[in-house]
Design a protein around this motif. Structure first.
Motif, PDB file in Angstrom:
ATOM      1  N   UNK A  11       0.822  -1.229   0.000  1.00  0.00           N
ATOM      2  CA  UNK A  11       0.000   0.000   0.000  1.00  0.00           C
ATOM      3  C   UNK A  11       0.854   1.277   0.000  1.00  0.00           C
ATOM      4  N   UNK A  12       2.012   1.224   0.662  1.00  0.00           N
ATOM      5  CA  UNK A  12       2.883   2.402   0.670  1.00  0.00           C
ATOM      6  C   UNK A  12       3.316   2.765  -0.747  1.00  0.00           C
ATOM      7  N   UNK A  13       3.665   1.759  -1.543  1.00  0.00           N
ATOM      8  CA  UNK A  13       4.172   2.047  -2.900  1.00  0.00           C
ATOM      9  C   UNK A  13       3.056   2.552  -3.816  1.00  0.00           C
ATOM     10  N   UNK A  14       1.833   2.074  -3.606  1.00  0.00           N
ATOM     11  CA  UNK A  14       0.724   2.625  -4.391  1.00  0.00           C
ATOM     12  C   UNK A  14       0.492   4.089  -4.009  1.00  0.00           C
ATOM     13  N   UNK A  15       0.518   4.375  -2.700  1.00  0.00           N
ATOM     14  CA  UNK A  15       0.360   5.758  -2.258  1.00  0.00           C
ATOM     15  C   UNK A  15       1.518   6.629  -2.753  1.00  0.00           C
ATOM     16  N   UNK A  16       2.730   6.057  -2.772  1.00  0.00           N
ATOM     17  CA  UNK A  16       3.891   6.824  -3.231  1.00  0.00           C
ATOM     18  C   UNK A  16       3.735   7.241  -4.694  1.00  0.00           C
ATOM     19  N   UNK A  17       3.126   6.364  -5.507  1.00  0.00           N
ATOM     20  CA  UNK A  17       2.850   6.745  -6.899  1.00  0.00           C
ATOM     21  C   UNK A  17       1.904   7.941  -6.944  1.00  0.00           C
ATOM     22  N   UNK A  18       0.907   7.939  -6.045  1.00  0.00           N
ATOM     23  CA  UNK A  18      -0.031   9.061  -5.996  1.00  0.00           C
ATOM     24  C   UNK A  18       0.633  10.346  -5.536  1.00  0.00           C
ATOM     25  N   UNK A  19       1.469  10.237  -4.490  1.00  0.00           N
ATOM     26  CA  UNK A  19       2.170  11.423  -4.011  1.00  0.00           C
ATOM     27  C   UNK A  19       3.083  11.980  -5.111  1.00  0.00           C
ATOM     28  N   UNK A  20       3.793  11.099  -5.793  1.00  0.00           N
ATOM     29  CA  UNK A  20       4.685  11.549  -6.875  1.00  0.00           C
ATOM     30  C   UNK A  20       3.893  12.205  -8.001  1.00  0.00           C
ATOM     31  N   UNK A  21       2.707  11.680  -8.303  1.00  0.00           N
ATOM     32  CA  UNK A  21       1.883  12.262  -9.376  1.00  0.00           C
ATOM     33  C   UNK A  21       1.457  13.684  -9.045  1.00  0.00           C
ATOM     34  N   UNK A  22       1.317  13.974  -7.744  1.00  0.00           N
ATOM     35  CA  UNK A  22       0.910  15.327  -7.336  1.00  0.00           C
ATOM     36  C   UNK A  22       2.112  16.236  -7.079  1.00  0.00           C
TER      37      UNK A  22
END
Length: 249
Positions: free
Chosen positions: A205-216
């Motif tokens: 779940x951290x890596x999925x969230x990290x993709x979201x944070x990076x996208x923003x």
């Protein structure tokens, strides 16, 4: 008798799956409303505070988006398959001319539709509350979530084909609620104990969230690391699916 072309068959199956959900408002409404309530409780209070180089409410928008994507893959795909197996629906399909891959594709497309609607509603709510996320930022976030959904879909399929009904739902809740918390989906990582911050990079779940944070545009680890980690998890979940669609009740 020959079957229709797979595409019209897929469209018809997808329509039936959608109608089935619309007839279950007790399931559909919480699916779309709970993430907004969750975001209002834990994301909006961080509006105006810096988290990972973003506005706190924007950072939590990415975190809740990851939670939506992950739980939809597990519950809407894996959970529904587990319940249909328990009712004998899969056993009936295996004895019918309907190709199982077409049925599975309808399940996956329904999951993508649910994620799309949930993310759109969440983004609209955030915009109404003044959270500074542009339409382009949301689009990049959406692409990151759909792209990172694959390993969770594989795990959902593995659970759905190997466990039945309530047992599958219980397992998903027992495993992924703690993992979501430890990955910083419910509060910023900086506020978690040090041992959880060290553990987070090991969790999907951290890596999925990290993709979201990076996208923003957050100041986080390079997204390629998270893509590689999610791909590794996906490969790791594949053996759990081995011959599972052929299992009969």
């Amino acid at each position: 008798m020959s079957l229709p072309h797979p595409l019209p068959l897929l469209a018809q199956l997808l329509y039936c799956e959608c109608m089935q959900l619309l007839r279950l408002p007790s399931f559909t409404i919480p699916t779309f409303v709970v993430p907004i309530v969750l975001y209002a409780c834990i994301g909006l209070p961080l509006h105006g505070r810096a988290v990972l180089g973003l506005d706190g409410a924007g950072a939590m928008l990415a975190a809740i988006s990851a939670y939506i994507t992950m739980t939809t893959a597990l519950f809407a795909v894996g959970g529904s398959i587990a319940f249909e197996r328990a009712r004998g629906w899969l056993c009936l399909l295996q004895r019918s001319p309907l190709p199982i891959p077409v049925w599975l594709s309808a399940k996956l497309l329904l999951g993508v539709c649910q994620v799309t609607i949930s993310l759109a509603l969440l983004y609209g709510f955030a915009r109404l509350c003044g959270v500074p996320v542009s339409p382009t930022g949301w689009l990049q976030l959406y692409v990151a979530m759909i792209g990172g959904m694959a390993p969770f879909v594989l795990l959902g399929l593995a659970i759905g084909f190997r466990m039945r009904g309530e047992a599958a739902i219980t397992l998903i809740n027992l495993v992924f609620l703690p993992l979501s918390f430890a990955s910083g989906l419910f509060m910023p990582l900086q506020q978690l104990p040090e041992w959880m911050r060290d553990l987070a990079p090991l969790l999907p779940p951290f890596h999925l969230a990290n993709l979201g944070w990076a996208a923003l545009g957050a100041q986080v680890d390079p997204p390629l690391q998270s893509i590689a980690a999610l791909a590794a998890y996906g490969l790791g979940f594949l053996p759990l699916l081995w011959l599972a669609p052929l299992r009969r009740r």
